[in-house]
Design a protein around this motif. Structure first.
Motif, PDB file in Angstrom:
ATOM      1  N   ARG A   5       0.820  -1.209   0.000  1.00  0.00           N
ATOM      2  CA  ARG A   5       0.000   0.000   0.000  1.00  0.00           C
ATOM      3  C   ARG A   5       0.857   1.263   0.000  1.00  0.00           C
ATOM      4  NH1 ARG A   5      -3.382  -0.369   5.163  1.00  0.00           N
ATOM      5  NH2 ARG A   5      -4.293   1.558   4.382  1.00  0.00           N
ATOM      6  N   PHE A   6       2.173   1.118   0.190  1.00  0.00           N
ATOM      7  CA  PHE A   6       3.046   2.299   0.246  1.00  0.00           C
ATOM      8  C   PHE A   6       3.000   3.029  -1.093  1.00  0.00           C
ATOM      9  CE2 PHE A   6       7.169   4.380  -0.344  1.00  0.00           C
ATOM     10  CZ  PHE A   6       7.217   5.173   0.804  1.00  0.00           C
ATOM     11  N   GLN A   7       2.819   4.351  -1.044  1.00  0.00           N
ATOM     12  CA  GLN A   7       2.626   5.144  -2.249  1.00  0.00           C
ATOM     13  C   GLN A   7       3.811   6.045  -2.585  1.00  0.00           C
ATOM     14  OE1 GLN A   7      -0.055   4.850  -4.244  1.00  0.00           O
ATOM     15  NE2 GLN A   7      -0.820   3.228  -2.898  1.00  0.00           N
ATOM     16  N   GLY A   8       4.788   6.139  -1.709  1.00  0.00           N
ATOM     17  CA  GLY A   8       5.884   7.096  -1.923  1.00  0.00           C
ATOM     18  C   GLY A   8       6.964   6.576  -2.851  1.00  0.00           C
ATOM     19  N   GLU A   9       8.078   7.294  -2.855  1.00  0.00           N
ATOM     20  CA  GLU A   9       9.219   6.923  -3.695  1.00  0.00           C
ATOM     21  C   GLU A   9       9.863   5.661  -3.146  1.00  0.00           C
ATOM     22  OE1 GLU A   9      13.649   8.627  -4.934  1.00  0.00           O
ATOM     23  OE2 GLU A   9      12.200   9.940  -3.904  1.00  0.00           O
ATOM     24  N   THR A  10      10.135   4.721  -4.030  1.00  0.00           N
ATOM     25  CA  THR A  10      10.717   3.456  -3.591  1.00  0.00           C
ATOM     26  C   THR A  10      12.163   3.660  -3.160  1.00  0.00           C
ATOM     27  OG1 THR A  10      11.341   2.918  -5.850  1.00  0.00           O
ATOM     28  CG2 THR A  10       9.211   2.116  -5.078  1.00  0.00           C
ATOM     29  N   CYS A  11      12.555   2.891  -2.123  1.00  0.00           N
ATOM     30  CA  CYS A  11      13.908   2.911  -1.538  1.00  0.00           C
ATOM     31  C   CYS A  11      14.253   4.277  -0.949  1.00  0.00           C
ATOM     32  CB  CYS A  11      14.961   2.474  -2.559  1.00  0.00           C
ATOM     33  SG  CYS A  11      14.804   0.742  -3.046  1.00  0.00           S
ATOM     34  N   SER A  12      13.260   5.126  -0.765  1.00  0.00           N
ATOM     35  CA  SER A  12      13.477   6.397  -0.077  1.00  0.00           C
ATOM     36  C   SER A  12      13.519   6.134   1.429  1.00  0.00           C
ATOM     37  CB  SER A  12      12.339   7.358  -0.411  1.00  0.00           C
ATOM     38  OG  SER A  12      11.118   6.851   0.100  1.00  0.00           O
ATOM     39  N   PRO A  13      13.966   7.117   2.219  1.00  0.00           N
ATOM     40  CA  PRO A  13      13.940   6.916   3.685  1.00  0.00           C
ATOM     41  C   PRO A  13      12.560   6.528   4.212  1.00  0.00           C
ATOM     42  CG  PRO A  13      15.274   8.836   3.130  1.00  0.00           C
ATOM     43  CD  PRO A  13      14.666   8.370   1.847  1.00  0.00           C
ATOM     44  N   ALA A  14      11.514   7.140   3.635  1.00  0.00           N
ATOM     45  CA  ALA A  14      10.161   6.790   4.093  1.00  0.00           C
ATOM     46  C   ALA A  14       9.824   5.337   3.759  1.00  0.00           C
ATOM     47  CB  ALA A  14       9.136   7.727   3.442  1.00  0.00           C
ATOM     48  N   HIS A  15      10.240   4.885   2.571  1.00  0.00           N
ATOM     49  CA  HIS A  15       9.986   3.497   2.168  1.00  0.00           C
ATOM     50  C   HIS A  15      10.754   2.525   3.075  1.00  0.00           C
ATOM     51  CE1 HIS A  15      10.101   0.274  -1.231  1.00  0.00           C
ATOM     52  NE2 HIS A  15       9.138   0.040  -0.349  1.00  0.00           N
ATOM     53  N   LEU A  16      12.025   2.850   3.338  1.00  0.00           N
ATOM     54  CA  LEU A  16      12.827   1.994   4.215  1.00  0.00           C
ATOM     55  C   LEU A  16      12.226   1.942   5.618  1.00  0.00           C
ATOM     56  CD1 LEU A  16      16.396   3.163   3.123  1.00  0.00           C
ATOM     57  CD2 LEU A  16      15.252   1.034   2.497  1.00  0.00           C
ATOM     58  N   GLN A  17      11.774   3.109   6.095  1.00  0.00           N
ATOM     59  CA  GLN A  17      11.159   3.130   7.418  1.00  0.00           C
ATOM     60  C   GLN A  17       9.897   2.279   7.457  1.00  0.00           C
ATOM     61  OE1 GLN A  17       9.486   6.859   8.734  1.00  0.00           O
ATOM     62  NE2 GLN A  17      10.057   6.462  10.854  1.00  0.00           N
ATOM     63  N   ALA A  18       9.101   2.332   6.393  1.00  0.00           N
ATOM     64  CA  ALA A  18       7.880   1.520   6.341  1.00  0.00           C
ATOM     65  C   ALA A  18       8.223   0.031   6.372  1.00  0.00           C
ATOM     66  CB  ALA A  18       7.093   1.860   5.081  1.00  0.00           C
ATOM     67  N   MET A  19       9.281  -0.359   5.626  1.00  0.00           N
ATOM     68  CA  MET A  19       9.673  -1.774   5.638  1.00  0.00           C
ATOM     69  C   MET A  19      10.209  -2.180   7.009  1.00  0.00           C
ATOM     70  SD  MET A  19      11.278  -2.536   1.847  1.00  0.00           S
ATOM     71  CE  MET A  19      12.553  -1.278   1.873  1.00  0.00           C
ATOM     72  N   ARG A  20      11.005  -1.317   7.626  1.00  0.00           N
ATOM     73  CA  ARG A  20      11.548  -1.658   8.949  1.00  0.00           C
ATOM     74  C   ARG A  20      10.451  -1.735   9.993  1.00  0.00           C
ATOM     75  NH1 ARG A  20      16.284   2.664   7.740  1.00  0.00           N
ATOM     76  NH2 ARG A  20      17.699   1.258   6.607  1.00  0.00           N
ATOM     77  N   ARG A  21       9.451  -0.869   9.840  1.00  0.00           N
ATOM     78  CA  ARG A  21       8.355  -0.891  10.801  1.00  0.00           C
ATOM     79  C   ARG A  21       7.646  -2.252  10.784  1.00  0.00           C
ATOM     80  NH1 ARG A  21       5.580   3.130   8.927  1.00  0.00           N
ATOM     81  NH2 ARG A  21       6.695   4.720  10.122  1.00  0.00           N
TER      82      ARG A  21
END
Length: 509
Positions: free
Chosen positions: A56-72
């Motif tokens: 469901r993540f909509q942001g830029e892939t491999c961005s800090p936000a994406h990495l944070q979502a995966m780590r979460r």
């Protein structure tokens, strides 16, 4: 005759000792196998939920936000070791590494019927030799330690071991101890589900839809010792059949009483929690209320659903206390919400025992006045069993309706009564059971229920609506309301109010 009278109890004791040991051995082995199967299913479902959330993540892939979502996700889902983002099977980033060295992943071992790709692989981005299980859909893959699938503690009296086998390549993915692969070869050749080999008993459970098999085994040596121990108990008591009956009865009573006391403690400690599943108007998507569903939190953090403990409560006379706690929780959780939204309602499930007196009405009346909630905002759901003794229950139900409470008949059609029985029931709304919603296309009884409700001018609520096609079919056939995972699962009170506010905001924009 004297010899027979002397020997028969002794021979029976020897046979019974061996029989009891064998029975206990089989029971514990089967129980451990079932618990391990449930565990593998839980791990797999958790992986699917993690994939659903990260996709469901909509942001830029491999961005800090994406990495944070995966780590979460690796923190939120305890069985998920790593979350990876891939493109054309090329690893671009993961919850462990940001934009590291790109790595080419092998083709999946299989793709299941739901479209999930499955790997049993040694490939990883940390360069160490260890088999992992990976599940992927879309551009994300979650990685799990295969030991998590079989990490189940045996509660029996002897060691029980387990191995996880990949069906595609017939290889051992994980094992609690070293597994003799010749056992698997023998089981495959004979298509066996049970095998005795070299002093061990093996149970084989194949899961083709998941692509693996479980092999659970235990040595027979402890069984022989258990047999001797049983004989030491039963042989001296062979002539005392009455003593055996007393022991068996005491054991049976302890088994029956133990769950009851656990439930009683939970009631006394107010541990039961109420969740709320929204009910939606099928014609316009507006939320009209929710059904209150009780849950029993367990020490391991899981929740027991009512279908597990409510039958126990009914059998042991605790159901009315649970109903009372649910009613009080509804007002405590959502009293202010109902006061502010007078067009909303909450439905509460009742058991037949709740309809034997006016205690429920005596409980509801002061709560309605205290929270300034209208009676029609508290609906009452009764199954067909609640109408089984109309001479006793009908007067109570009529008084509840006269007080302003709407009465639902819940799970109609799944009980013992015929559809024609509906016209004699004092109800306002009919709930269509999930089993009928699941089989709309080929179960012809559903349209008959709908037509019967229309002819009696009863509104309808469909349970277990999970797809848009089901909602469309029900709307087309005149069903007014629906509830199910298409709209929302049952939510804690705070999450339900937040969900309701979000839905309102969505409909207004």
């Amino acid at each position: 005759m004297l010899t027979l009278a002397l020997l028969l109890p002794v021979l029976f004791s020897i046979w019974f000792a061996h029989h009891q040991a064998e029975k206990r051995f089989r029971s514990e082995l089967n129980s451990y196998t079932d618990r391990t199967i449930r565990r593998t299913g839980q791990v797999e479902e958790q992986a699917k939920l993690a994939l659903w959330e990260i996709n469901r993540f909509q942001g830029e892939t491999c961005s800090p936000a994406h990495l944070q979502a995966m780590r979460r996700l690796t923190f939120s889902f305890r069985h998920v070791q790593e979350v990876m983002y891939m493109r054309n099977r090329t690893l671009l980033c993961s919850s462990l590494e940001s934009r590291g060295e790109q790595m080419r992943w092998p083709r999946p071992d299989r793709i299941n019927a739901e479209g999930y790709a499955v790997w049993f692989t040694q490939s990883n981005d940390l360069n160490f030799y260890h088999y992992m299980v990976a599940l992927g859909i879309g551009s994300h893959v979650v990685v799990m330690d295969p030991m998590s699938f079989i990490d189940v503690i045996p509660f029996g009296s002897w060691p029980i071991e387990v191995a996880l086998i990949g069906l595609n390549q017939n290889r051992v993915i994980a094992s609690s101890v070293r597994f003799d692969e010749s056992v698997w070869q023998r089981a495959q050749q004979g298509k066996l589900s049970r095998l005795e080999y070299q002093g061990n008993v093996y149970l084989i459970r194949r899961q083709p839809e998941s692509g693996f098999a479980l092999v659970v085994w235990a040595s027979r040596l402890p069984l022989e010792k258990e047999s001797r121990d049983q004989m030491m108990v039963w042989l001296p008591l062979g002539v005392a059949i009455s003593a055996f009956a007393v022991v068996l009865m005491l054991r049976l009573l302890r088994r029956i009483q133990s769950p009851r006391y656990r439930l009683l403690d939970a009631i006394n400690a107010s541990e039961l929690r109420v969740y709320y599943q929204p009910v939606v108007n099928l014609s316009n998507g507006r939320v009209v209320g929710a059904e209150a569903l009780v849950r029993w939190p367990q020490p391991d953090g899981s929740m027991l659903t009512p279908d597990i403990f409510i039958p126990l409560a009914e059998q042991t006379g605790l159901i009315s206390r649970i109903t009372r706690q649910v009613v009080q929780s509804v007002f405590r959780d959502l009293g202010d919400y109902l006061h502010v939204h007078p067009d909303m309602h909450i439905s509460i499930n009742l058991a037949p025992e709740d309809l034997l007196s006016d205690d429920l009405l005596d409980l509801l009346t002061p709560l309605l006045a205290r929270w300034q909630v209208e009676p029609q905002q508290i609906a009452l759901e009764i199954t067909e069993r609640g109408f089984a003794d109309p001479k006793v229950t009908s007067p109570v139900i009529e008084r509840l309706r006269e007080a302003g409470h709407k009465v639902y008949i819940d799970d109609f059609g799944t009980g013992y009564s015929s559809l024609s029985y509906l016209q004699d029931l004092p109800v306002d709304i009919l709930k269509i059971d999930k089993s009928f919603v699941d089989a709309l296309e080929y179960k012809q009884v559903t349209p008959h229920i709908i037509e019967m409700a229309k002819s009696l001018r009863l509104e309808m609520v469909a349970e277990g609506v999970e797809t848009e096609s089901q909602a469309d079919w029900l709307r087309l056939h005149g069903v007014q309301y629906g509830q199910g995972w298409l709209y929302s699962k049952a939510l804690p009170p705070g999450e339900y109010i937040a969900w309701f506010n979000q839905q309102n905001a969505t409909l207004l924009t």
